[in-house]
Design a protein around this motif. Sequence first.
Motif, PDB file in Angstrom:
ATOM      1  N   SER A 167       0.759  -1.268   0.071  1.00 35.40           N
ATOM      2  CA  SER A 167      -0.057  -0.007  -0.016  1.00 35.40           C
ATOM      3  C   SER A 167       0.919   1.386   0.046  1.00 35.40           C
ATOM      4  N   ASN A 168       2.222   1.188   0.166  1.00 27.65           N
ATOM      5  CA  ASN A 168       3.146   2.193   0.420  1.00 27.65           C
ATOM      6  C   ASN A 168       3.863   2.090  -1.072  1.00 27.65           C
ATOM      7  N   LYS A 169       3.372   2.848  -1.960  1.00 22.35           N
ATOM      8  CA  LYS A 169       3.895   2.989  -3.363  1.00 22.35           C
ATOM      9  C   LYS A 169       5.298   3.211  -3.450  1.00 22.35           C
ATOM     10  N   THR A 170       5.855   3.867  -2.209  1.00 24.17           N
ATOM     11  CA  THR A 170       7.293   4.459  -2.368  1.00 24.17           C
ATOM     12  C   THR A 170       8.374   3.472  -2.243  1.00 24.17           C
ATOM     13  N   PHE A 171       7.664   1.988  -1.738  1.00 25.39           N
ATOM     14  CA  PHE A 171       8.626   1.028  -1.770  1.00 25.39           C
ATOM     15  C   PHE A 171       9.080   0.450  -3.124  1.00 25.39           C
TER      16      PHE A 171
ATOM     17  N   ILE B  70       3.441  -4.338   3.085  1.00 23.72           N
ATOM     18  CA  ILE B  70       4.339  -2.788   2.930  1.00 23.72           C
ATOM     19  C   ILE B  70       3.403  -1.720   3.395  1.00 23.72           C
ATOM     20  N   ARG B  71       3.775  -1.297   4.355  1.00 26.93           N
ATOM     21  CA  ARG B  71       2.761  -0.008   4.731  1.00 26.93           C
ATOM     22  C   ARG B  71       3.527   1.326   4.873  1.00 26.93           C
ATOM     23  N   GLU B  72       2.897   2.374   5.488  1.00 29.92           N
ATOM     24  CA  GLU B  72       3.778   3.632   5.223  1.00 29.92           C
ATOM     25  C   GLU B  72       4.986   3.656   6.262  1.00 29.92           C
ATOM     26  N   LYS B  73       4.986   3.055   7.242  1.00 27.85           N
ATOM     27  CA  LYS B  73       6.293   3.255   7.932  1.00 27.85           C
ATOM     28  C   LYS B  73       7.017   1.840   8.213  1.00 27.85           C
ATOM     29  N   ASN B  74       6.089   0.797   8.153  1.00 28.43           N
ATOM     30  CA  ASN B  74       6.782  -0.535   8.372  1.00 28.43           C
ATOM     31  C   ASN B  74       6.292  -1.579   7.450  1.00 28.43           C
ATOM     32  N   ALA B  75       7.047  -2.611   7.421  1.00 28.51           N
ATOM     33  CA  ALA B  75       6.598  -3.834   6.671  1.00 28.51           C
ATOM     34  C   ALA B  75       5.913  -4.866   7.773  1.00 28.51           C
ATOM     35  N   PHE B  76       5.188  -5.567   7.440  1.00 32.36           N
ATOM     36  CA  PHE B  76       4.466  -6.599   8.271  1.00 32.36           C
ATOM     37  C   PHE B  76       4.602  -8.088   7.751  1.00 32.36           C
TER      38      PHE B  76
END
Lengths: 392, 396
Positions: free
Chosen positions: B118-122, B159-165
């Motif tokens: 969801s964090n497309k900057t990854f 993949i999220r804003e600040k972390n990956a789970f």
Amino acid sequence: MTVREVYLDNSATTRPYPEVTRAVVEAMDENYGNPSSLHRKGVEAGRAVTRAREAVALSLGATPGDIIFTGGGSEAINLAVKGLAPGRRGRHVITTVVEHPAVLNACEQLKEQGVEVSLLPVNQTGVIDPEHLRAQLRDDTYLVSTMYVNNETGAVQPLADIAAVIADFRQSGGRLYWHVDAVQAYGKLPLRSKDLGVDLLSVSAHKVHGPKGVGALYAAPQTPLRPLVAGGGQEGGLRSGTENVPGIAGFGAAAAVIAREAGGAAAKIWSLKKQLVCGILAGAPGAVLNGPACRENDQCSAPHIANISFPGLPGEVLVHALEQHGIFVSTGSACSSRKKPGSHVLKAMGLGEHLLTGAVRFSLAPVNTAEEIDYAVAKTLAVVRELRLLYG
Amino acid sequence: MYNTYLIRYGEIGLKGKNRPQFERRLMDNMSRALSKVGRAKVSRVYGRLVVESEIEPALVLERLQKVFGIVGVSPALRLPLDEDAVCVGALQALKDAVPGLQLSPGSPITFKVEARRSNKTFPKTSPELNGMVGGYLLDHYPGLQVDVHNPAIRVSVEIREKNAFVYAGVVPGIGGLPVGSSGRALLLLSGGIDSPVAGWMSMKRGIQIEAVHFHSFPFTGEKSLEKVRDLCRLLADYTARIKLHVVHFTDIQKEIQMHCPEELRVTIMRRMMFRLSTSIARQREALALVTGECVGQVASQTLESMRTITLVTDMPVLRPLVGMDKEEIIQRAQQIGTFETSILPYEDCCTLFLPKHPATKPVPAEAERAEEFLAVDDLLAGALERTVIEDITARG
């Protein structure tokens, strides 16, 4: 409304004497050292234990060096029964059917190690026949364990006669050790361990107005005991673990009272017991005294325990009904409507179902008063009358 | 360490408009269950319930396994936004989810990586992540085999804003509905094996339970009441607290014993209990009574008895055990932890004064006739007046 409190369950436990509480508190507040420590705090704590040991020895007619402090009466009994070395020939133990579960279950454990256990029967008053003991003695008998006073009925076992049988056996070359469970006799009957001729004798502090969790085993010199608890070698190596200094100090304080009062307490409790038993038997039709008759001088009955059956009424309900009046007693043993274990002691005496389920134990202490007994008798009669209406 | 937990709740998802309400209830219940062991944050993230906590994972799972409404919990690793960290974390999650995972290719275990970005900057896209993580796992465990349609194990990467789970396993929950979402009911709690199970089963359906116990001192002792309190505490583990109404039943017992025909005593006693329970339930705004009755178990549990007894109340009477055999009830009691306490041998008022031959088919008319000898209303009022309410809280 505050209900008055009349505590008549002194065979279950007793209320500590004020001097006992003081001794316990002092040992926790100030004298908190470990007797094994080299410094002053340790020495002072050690001194408290020594004083207590002397007091307990005095109360038992024993030498301080023969007293082993334990974590209670049951532990003292276990140390005696399971800690005694059987020797080369020994593989047979004799005890009685009316013993406390501590003795009976310790013997069960001996059985698992291949020891044979014989149980002596009792007559209808709960007393053994020393001739039965004589008949059971064998070459390989190494331990005889008998109780002094039965905790449920107050029946007194004939220790002098038992001692004579054992002496005969020894004279003819037998080698055995004799343990007496004196938990219920302590403080109530004369207890001179050396005069009794016992090798091992167990007592508990909380039955004599001392603290819970502490007891003692008297062991005559040369009795071959092995410890059940291994560790730092306290109590002459027979009971390792840092001494329970507060408990032991409290025990010492209680023992000092016993030694001071000698037989005085017994005479007083006897008169209370007579008052209680006569009052109840006269006023409650059908009530039966279980165990030996209530006669002061025939030495068959202890001065502080009266076991009375109210046929047809559940003992448990009587206990709770008396509790409503602030009177605390107990049933012969726990019993529910679903399982009916009943008391193994009363069963061994041949009591029928009705007497078994309706048994209530009153147990007295020197702190009880004649006025309290009057109250207890009156309330017991009232409660029994009322319950009879419901139970028919 | 696992410090994030994804909560799966099946049934609540089905509840259309009520869903937010159910979710809020579940979140409250989870927070309360965890508050006893430490700090935990319960929140709703991306349409899912998530617990975040630094408490020992085993402890968190143990607590969450006592919260009704949870179908499963996935402990997840929270990782930095870094490709290597995600790979290493995925391997860890896989190993924890499949204890005893074989290194060598024997009988292969099928798996699938499900990545969501969801964090497309990854830098890696979801399909690229699937390939990267899957390859890494296969490198370490040749015994694995990819199966995108029906895998035994799903390794999830988010993949999220600040972390990956990353997570792989699901620890089963106890299901049901969040306690409190279905209103309140009054449980007749005797101290036997059945009634605590009946209470548990109704709590499982989201009912908030209050308990009523009929105490007949001196015919039953303080120990039997203490046992009932202990059972309440065990049940409170699933709901935080339970109100226990202790009714003074002695006088009613005595009157029944003295004035009613022997074979009807149990019937009359149960009718009095139902009447008292109804009054308490009404006062407490409870909507139903719950009992541990089970058809045919004892004399008072034949259909005839149940009818004659139930006639005195206009409340619904829930009997969750009605379809269970004794053996099943015992198993459930063992599972929820009440069995050992239930079998302690103290008298309860049902075994007291038990007639030798209780009526198994009492008809309402005979019960009513027998009750003519009793001052029913006065007795009920007297018992209610001497009812004590105790607040029983869960164990620490």
